[in-house]
Design an enzyme around this catalytic site. Sequence first.
Site, PDB file in Angstrom:
ATOM      1  N   ARG A 178      36.031 -40.542 -29.784  1.00 25.19           N
ATOM      2  CA  ARG A 178      34.659 -40.282 -30.236  1.00 25.19           C
ATOM      3  C   ARG A 178      33.793 -41.490 -29.912  1.00 25.19           C
ATOM      4  O   ARG A 178      34.158 -42.628 -30.257  1.00 25.19           O
ATOM      5  CB  ARG A 178      34.647 -40.012 -31.736  1.00 25.19           C
ATOM      6  CG  ARG A 178      33.515 -39.104 -32.195  1.00 25.19           C
ATOM      7  CD  ARG A 178      33.392 -39.062 -33.700  1.00 25.19           C
ATOM      8  NE  ARG A 178      32.828 -40.303 -34.195  1.00 25.19           N
ATOM      9  CZ  ARG A 178      33.381 -41.054 -35.134  1.00 25.19           C
ATOM     10  NH1 ARG A 178      34.542 -40.716 -35.662  1.00 25.19           N
ATOM     11  NH2 ARG A 178      32.784 -42.164 -35.530  1.00 25.19           N
ATOM     12  N   SER A 230      35.244 -47.615 -39.969  1.00 20.46           N
ATOM     13  CA  SER A 230      34.796 -46.926 -41.185  1.00 20.46           C
ATOM     14  C   SER A 230      33.663 -47.673 -41.884  1.00 20.46           C
ATOM     15  O   SER A 230      33.411 -47.456 -43.070  1.00 20.46           O
ATOM     16  CB  SER A 230      35.958 -46.709 -42.166  1.00 20.46           C
ATOM     17  OG  SER A 230      36.908 -45.833 -41.621  1.00 20.46           O
ATOM     18  N   TYR A 245      32.203 -40.769 -45.964  1.00 19.51           N
ATOM     19  CA  TYR A 245      33.333 -40.087 -46.599  1.00 19.51           C
ATOM     20  C   TYR A 245      32.990 -39.394 -47.914  1.00 19.51           C
ATOM     21  O   TYR A 245      33.872 -38.891 -48.588  1.00 19.51           O
ATOM     22  CB  TYR A 245      34.490 -41.073 -46.788  1.00 19.51           C
ATOM     23  CG  TYR A 245      34.962 -41.607 -45.462  1.00 19.51           C
ATOM     24  CD1 TYR A 245      35.602 -40.783 -44.547  1.00 19.51           C
ATOM     25  CD2 TYR A 245      34.734 -42.924 -45.083  1.00 19.51           C
ATOM     26  CE1 TYR A 245      36.017 -41.252 -43.315  1.00 19.51           C
ATOM     27  CE2 TYR A 245      35.146 -43.411 -43.856  1.00 19.51           C
ATOM     28  CZ  TYR A 245      35.784 -42.566 -42.983  1.00 19.51           C
ATOM     29  OH  TYR A 245      36.182 -43.045 -41.743  1.00 19.51           O
ATOM     30  N   GLU A 293      30.182 -48.003 -30.179  1.00 19.84           N
ATOM     31  CA  GLU A 293      31.622 -48.241 -30.085  1.00 19.84           C
ATOM     32  C   GLU A 293      32.359 -46.975 -29.685  1.00 19.84           C
ATOM     33  O   GLU A 293      31.800 -45.883 -29.708  1.00 19.84           O
ATOM     34  CB  GLU A 293      32.180 -48.760 -31.415  1.00 19.84           C
ATOM     35  CG  GLU A 293      32.033 -47.809 -32.589  1.00 19.84           C
ATOM     36  CD  GLU A 293      32.577 -48.415 -33.880  1.00 19.84           C
ATOM     37  OE1 GLU A 293      33.098 -49.550 -33.855  1.00 19.84           O
ATOM     38  OE2 GLU A 293      32.485 -47.740 -34.916  1.00 19.84           O
ATOM     39  N   ASN A 319      35.811 -44.821 -30.660  1.00 20.90           N
ATOM     40  CA  ASN A 319      36.830 -44.615 -31.684  1.00 20.90           C
ATOM     41  C   ASN A 319      38.014 -43.909 -31.042  1.00 20.90           C
ATOM     42  O   ASN A 319      37.930 -42.727 -30.701  1.00 20.90           O
ATOM     43  CB  ASN A 319      36.270 -43.766 -32.819  1.00 20.90           C
ATOM     44  CG  ASN A 319      35.057 -44.405 -33.482  1.00 20.90           C
ATOM     45  OD1 ASN A 319      35.194 -45.228 -34.367  1.00 20.90           O
ATOM     46  ND2 ASN A 319      33.867 -44.046 -33.029  1.00 20.90           N
ATOM     47  N   GLU A 378      41.518 -49.619 -44.020  1.00 17.76           N
ATOM     48  CA  GLU A 378      41.217 -48.193 -43.903  1.00 17.76           C
ATOM     49  C   GLU A 378      42.397 -47.308 -44.324  1.00 17.76           C
ATOM     50  O   GLU A 378      42.456 -46.137 -43.978  1.00 17.76           O
ATOM     51  CB  GLU A 378      40.802 -47.872 -42.460  1.00 17.76           C
ATOM     52  CG  GLU A 378      39.532 -48.584 -42.027  1.00 17.76           C
ATOM     53  CD  GLU A 378      39.205 -48.371 -40.567  1.00 17.76           C
ATOM     54  OE1 GLU A 378      38.749 -47.262 -40.215  1.00 17.76           O
ATOM     55  OE2 GLU A 378      39.421 -49.303 -39.763  1.00 17.76           O
ATOM     56  N   GLY A 432      38.541 -40.328 -37.226  1.00 14.60           N
ATOM     57  CA  GLY A 432      38.921 -39.789 -38.524  1.00 14.60           C
ATOM     58  C   GLY A 432      39.122 -38.288 -38.458  1.00 14.60           C
ATOM     59  O   GLY A 432      38.418 -37.583 -37.725  1.00 14.60           O
ATOM     60  N   ASP A 480      30.220 -43.423 -30.280  1.00 19.84           N
ATOM     61  CA  ASP A 480      29.018 -43.515 -31.115  1.00 19.84           C
ATOM     62  C   ASP A 480      27.886 -44.154 -30.324  1.00 19.84           C
ATOM     63  O   ASP A 480      28.066 -45.209 -29.695  1.00 19.84           O
ATOM     64  CB  ASP A 480      29.315 -44.327 -32.370  1.00 19.84           C
ATOM     65  CG  ASP A 480      30.321 -43.645 -33.286  1.00 19.84           C
ATOM     66  OD1 ASP A 480      30.469 -42.411 -33.180  1.00 19.84           O
ATOM     67  OD2 ASP A 480      30.951 -44.339 -34.107  1.00 19.84           O
TER      68      ASP A 480
END
Length: 294
Positions: A246, A142, A208, A260, A262, A13, A266, A248
């Site tokens: 964050r 990612s 992205y 998961e 984070n 990443e 990002g 999900d």
Amino acid sequence: MKIGVLMGGISSEREISILSGQEIIKNLDKNKYEIFPIIIDKKSEVLEKVKGLDFVFLALHGIFGEDGTIQALLDSIEMPYSGCNMLTSAICMDKEQTKRILKAENINVAPHYIINSGTTLNFDLLEKLGYPMVIKPNNGGSSIGTFIVSNINELKTCITEAFKYDDTVMLEKFISGDEYTVPILNGEILPILSIIPKQGFFDYHSKYTEGETDEIVANLDLNLKSKIEVIADKCWKIFKCKAYVRIDIIVSKGIPYVLELNTLPGMTKNSLFPKSAAAFGIDYSTLLDKIIES
């Protein structure tokens, strides 16, 4: 205040890390901070490059970013940094360990198997998960090395591909439903975002590439919104998160499943956390201030 923005790194990443770092540097308040961009290519560079700083903003992702390693290194020299501590980072990076803890806390997760590189695979057992199935590196992000498969040939091929990114691979039952992400800032839940890829699933390209995914504040009924917020708050507390995280979640037939956590979300211009903060009335620069202050 001297702030180093640490980006690059050694994981798959790396490219996203540099984009996150560049966006952080662009938005840090130049009147408050003296900013030092730091791109690292190997672990041994870090301690020398952070000398003399007051704070390190971690824009790293993946291995040696979110897995607790860099956090332990910075702890060893008592250097303050953004995000969760070593233990939280390490646990949340390991998808299998995260699932074990969530299941113990009666939080729904998708059924799964873990397979290790070099072991003989029992495909009859693996196929009991049923198709479609998600294949992903156990330690990764990612959506790199992540695939959705629908037959035995795809399963075999994609397991081989996923092993290129990690020695441990997770096979997960595909949960069909609506995907959401819940950003939390210093324990406060920000607007939940609905994630709607225009094609396929929320893969690396969708994440992205501007315009490939609709990421909007979710219009949820109060009951479902409450369920998701309760689960997100429990996750924050269970894993002893700090600063910003964050979470999900996918909702299938009214039931939320945690995908998961984070621990270093990002922070590119297309990233979810800044979008949610903006919907809450927090601009990017202020968001960075709050992360640093935490």
